[in-house]
Design an enzyme around this catalytic site. Structure first.
Site, PDB file in Angstrom:
ATOM      1  N   TYR A 179      -0.645  -5.758  -6.690  1.00 55.87           N
ATOM      2  CA  TYR A 179      -0.111  -4.964  -7.814  1.00 55.87           C
ATOM      3  C   TYR A 179       1.421  -4.946  -7.848  1.00 55.87           C
ATOM      4  O   TYR A 179       2.071  -5.332  -6.916  1.00 55.87           O
ATOM      5  CB  TYR A 179      -0.750  -3.588  -7.931  1.00 55.87           C
ATOM      6  CG  TYR A 179      -0.633  -2.535  -6.847  1.00 55.87           C
ATOM      7  CD1 TYR A 179       0.230  -2.607  -5.789  1.00 55.87           C
ATOM      8  CD2 TYR A 179      -1.450  -1.400  -6.951  1.00 55.87           C
ATOM      9  CE1 TYR A 179       0.290  -1.590  -4.861  1.00 55.87           C
ATOM     10  CE2 TYR A 179      -1.393  -0.379  -6.025  1.00 55.87           C
ATOM     11  CZ  TYR A 179      -0.522  -0.476  -4.977  1.00 55.87           C
ATOM     12  OH  TYR A 179      -0.459   0.529  -4.071  1.00 55.87           O
ATOM     13  N   GLU A 180       1.931  -4.557  -8.990  1.00 58.10           N
ATOM     14  CA  GLU A 180       3.379  -4.647  -9.254  1.00 58.10           C
ATOM     15  C   GLU A 180       3.862  -6.097  -9.126  1.00 58.10           C
ATOM     16  O   GLU A 180       5.008  -6.353  -8.743  1.00 58.10           O
ATOM     17  CB  GLU A 180       4.180  -3.731  -8.328  1.00 58.10           C
ATOM     18  CG  GLU A 180       3.718  -2.286  -8.277  1.00 58.10           C
ATOM     19  CD  GLU A 180       3.641  -1.620  -9.652  1.00 58.10           C
ATOM     20  OE1 GLU A 180       4.292  -2.119 -10.589  1.00 58.10           O
ATOM     21  OE2 GLU A 180       2.913  -0.616  -9.790  1.00 58.10           O
TER      22      GLU A 180
END
Lengths: 567, 567
Positions: B427-428
């Site tokens: 994620y990110e």
């Protein structure tokens, strides 16, 4: 999301018939079996695994084994699948001829082990442990025990377990406290608690045979004081029929990170009736037979779980559209993104190396008595177990990465492999135990002779590649040459240590170095075979990739090994 | 088994005050804050985290967030903990002064980020996302939006989310299909489905502010057509009081591998009222402000989760007796087994490198405007995010290994970190996204100038070590010199590629190379500091270990980078 399981039959056909420059089975069986026969066996096993075992894998994970009123209830469908597995003859097929089985060679059992574990690792553990017990009883049990227990294990009617660990005796078997005292009738009375007993209780077969390490009265302290006993879940009458429950109960099952479909039991022995296997005090030797079988089996499990994770990732990537792909036409799936391609090739090339090593080691065992390959086979056991299980965990992690955010969602199925795989570098001896076996017993004790024998074999393959005239083969060969140099330097460092701690503090890096190197050798051999006989050009790409992405690790590992313990 | 959380306050005191040769805070704040002040802040945060957040971590995992009748119910105690977190002033402390916060420097926020995530990563995600939104609104929101929304986020009364991903738009934000159409009153009407929305619904605060990327009518295709909107869960009346529910509903929450205490929501916008942030078409720029904050935050999360896993493993090893330990007296715990010691030093030395890099990067951002360190700071963002999260996953795996079989049992707690950590490299922005940012925008675009600036800094430290006369420092320095050579070769390879695919196919290995090298530099700097000022000799052992076990990986990685794409 169920991705159908694709058994790697083509790879095994190549490994049995071509990769090593001849028909391995023909050589080891003196013509009784050919590569073609072995491939047919795997094709049939693959069909069974894909249709019967694979569909239960996710359900086994979700439902898990449950302890209900003292008995373990297996996930729905497991009992039927086990009966089908037995009826199709797969138990008997793998059991040695001396025990009444079909005695398939170890090279074929490597393929079967991969296939059972790929399709359903939790299910496969039942047979993996039973097989180990068959080998242990075959080696040491009395005729009476063979008649009563071994025949039932080989027919698949009963299953087997391996009872070593106790709360205060894990790696240190010498600390085992379970006691066996002799009864007047020649049987023994066993009392104590065993933990981490895989498939220690279940409802898929009518009886369970526990192989138990215990201490006899007056036995010396430590591992020398251990003896081996058979203790059935249900007592067996003189005529072979089943009697009442033995005094062994399932106290609990563990709530584990993975392999939920495999019941991991805490067993309490409270004066349970047992039967001595072999001699008093010969427990550890008997158990080692079982452990060697189980450790090699772990290499196959690693290949299986890793390949299933890979197949899922490859299928996802081949079906997923997401944004434009660099230098590729619109509508290209993410499988062609440079980094997704890197991950997939990293996984598949490593899996091929494991698979080939499993066959190679199996063949070494198959030829141990005729060709004197036993020492090299034993050398490879800790390497295969240690390296393949460590790399397999990474491969299941890479499979999650290929899925992106979806990989973190349990429904995708990728997460299960990541959870399931994590036990492999721990059970049947942690990676540290494997590496201490390798470094202590198999490198330092023989002053590096077996290691050098391996390096010399690799030299020959590398030289053939460098001389081949093929550009890819040449660079693979050159990389292998530099890698072998690193391995020789690392081995020399180990042989020169001034304290055992300096060796054991870097034994895992050394094991990973040899595993990575030997994996490269498998690719090098495959490259030679493809250049000689033609064949799939993708095998050259795999060799090129492996030796550019995996093999270079040996250079860092050699430096680490040279450093010894950091104090 | 709850192991109390020990905040690493001493390490931060060393990093703020000594490791970099001066008081970082005094320099960056012009004397307004000192290293001692910053350490006091972390000590207070550590007390709060250990007493309020850590005790909820395992419960959050077991209970998980639940969707009940369309609303998310958080695990027991989360709402009370969140209120305590706000009341203790931690939200306001980290918010920038321009938004009404206390404006703690980024170097201090690095430590806070680690501590919140170590004690309870699922809980910490709420603030991590809110903080990102605060930065985005502070950069681009109108005065009216600041008044209505930003003030409530900074006070901690409301929380924030980041709505980018859609089922067909993950990494490729240009594929976003959520539509925002203008209403007559200046508001917008938002329709579409967003997935993977962290803390997208919950019951710990009275309102939730969604920051939504959406496409406006007639906007160009791709990322240029995206605009940024604020859409509250509950509509806000003119006077600031809460009105009725907005037309955004929680359709589902995901069943995830880990961070069960963090609700990951599927949100359906059906004509929800939204407010434009910044200009039409400026969505991506606005979101990047938030993403940079979130990516740096991931580095701190990686350090935190890794350290908690390490602490658990170290505590287990220090308490576990199992067999004799080589060359150590009877009664020595497994922590002194050579391979357990190797694992623990591997983990702790890597965690120190991450922690130090977090402070270093924070300080670069703190001095961006005064000292022109912004370019180097931006260079480090993908390295910190990519390298630290990948290594953190390995550390949580090592923590399981230290526990042996107990590590696979959920009750031990080690497995949770392994499960929680696996999302971090995804994620990110996945590691591939980070590495393409690094290689494409930050190495190739400036022809390697920033990379060379870093290498020159490392050269200076290495030279000081080699000249130091201390044996450990000398070998650390020599290893660093060889590692920098490998990094320069790898950078030259990247700059010489003939196709972008050749760069992007090895961008992750390149990122890992730079991360591993920069981690070594952190140890090298610490070694210089200890030699100059005295201090804990264990820091030299850590530097020695890191540069013998982690740093040598750069040699293999440099070969991999040089290979380009394997076709």
């Amino acid at each position: 999301m169920t991705t159908p399981y694709q058994p790697p039959v083509e790879d095994y056909a190549f490994l049995y018939g071509q990769a090593f420059g001849l028909d391995l089975l023909e050589r080891s069986t003196g013509g009784a079996l050919t590569a073609g026969d072995a491939t047919d066996v795997l094709a049939a096993a693959g069909d069974f695994a894909a249709s019967v075992l694979a569909p239960l894998e996710e359900l086994g994970d979700r439902q898990g084994a449950q302890l209900v009123d003292g008995d373990v209830r297996m996930p729905a469908g497991f009992a039927e699948a086990y009966r089908a597995f037995v009826e199709a003859g797969w138990v008997t097929a793998e059991a040695p001829e001396s025990a009444g089985g079909d005695g398939l060679p170890a090279a074929v059992r490597a393929g079967l082990g991969e296939i059972w574990n790929a399709s359903n690792a939790a299910f496969a553990l039942c047979w993996l442990l039973t097989a180990g017990q068959i080998h242990a009883l075959d080696a040491a049990a009395s005729d009476a025990l063979r008649e009563t227990y071994l025949t039932k294990l080989v027919s698949g009617q009963w299953t087997g377990t391996m009872n070593l660990t106790e709360p205060e005796a894990g790696t240190d078997l010498g600390a085992i406290r379970t006691i066996a005292t002799p009864n007047d009738d020649g049987t023994w009375s066993i009392s104590g608690q065993k933990i981490f007993i895989t498939w220690g209780d279940h409802d898929v077969a009518e009886n369970i045979v526990h192989l138990v390490l215990a201490r006899t009265p007056g036995a010396p302290e430590g591992a020398k004081g251990l003896s081996l006993f058979v203790a059935p879940r249900i007592l067996v009458n003189e005529d072979g029929s089943l009697g009442g429950r033995n005094a062994v109960t399932t106290v609990a099952i563990e709530h584990k990170l993975g392999i939920h479909g495999s019941p991991t039991c805490v067993l309490a022995y409270e004066g349970a009736t047992g039967y001595l296997v072999g001699e008093v005090g010969g427990g550890l030797a008997g158990m080692f037979v079982m452990m060697n079988s189980a450790r090699t089996g772990m290499g196959f499990q690693a290949t299986g779980i890793a390949d299933r994770a890979y197949q899922r990732a490859a299928a996802y990537a081949a079906g997923r559209l997401q944004g434009p792909v660099l230098d590729r036409p619109a509508g290209t799936t993410i499988a062609e993104h440079p980094d997704v391609r890197r991950l997939l090739l990293s996984m598949s090339s490593d899996i091929f190396a494991m698979r080939a090593m499993g066959v190679y080691v199996g063949d070494l065992f198959d030829r141990a008595e005729t060709d004197g390959t036993g020492t090299l086979a034993e050398f490879f056991v800790p390497i295969l177990k240690g390296w393949a299980t460590e790399d397999a965990v990474q491969i299941t992690s890479d499979a999650i990465q290929v899925h992106g955010g979806m990989g973190f969602i349990e429904e995708t199925g990728a997460a299960q492999h990541y959870r399931d795989s994590r036990i492999m570098p721990i059970y049947e001896g942690t990676t540290a135990i494997q590496s201490n076996d390798l470094v202590g017993r198999k490198v330092i004790r023989d002053r590096g002779r077996t290691a050098e024998q391996l390096f010399t074999l690799i030299d020959e393959t590398s030289a053939a590649l460098v001389a081949s005239g093929d550009a890819v083969a040449q660079r693979v060969g050159e990389r292998m040459q530099r890698a072998v140099s690193a391995a020789r330097r690392a081995t020399a460092s180990l042989l020169a240590v001034s304290s055992q701690r300096d060796a054991f503090a870097v034994s895992v890096p050394y094991l990973m170095l040899l595993g990575t190197l030997a994996g490269g050798w498998m690719h090098a051999l495959a490259t030679v075979a493809v250049l000689s006989n033609g064949g799939d050009a993708a095998r050259l790409t795999a060799a090129d990739f492996y030796t550019a992405h995996h093999l270079p690790r040996v250079h860092g590992l050699a430096e680490t090994v040279a450093a010894g313990e950091i104090v």
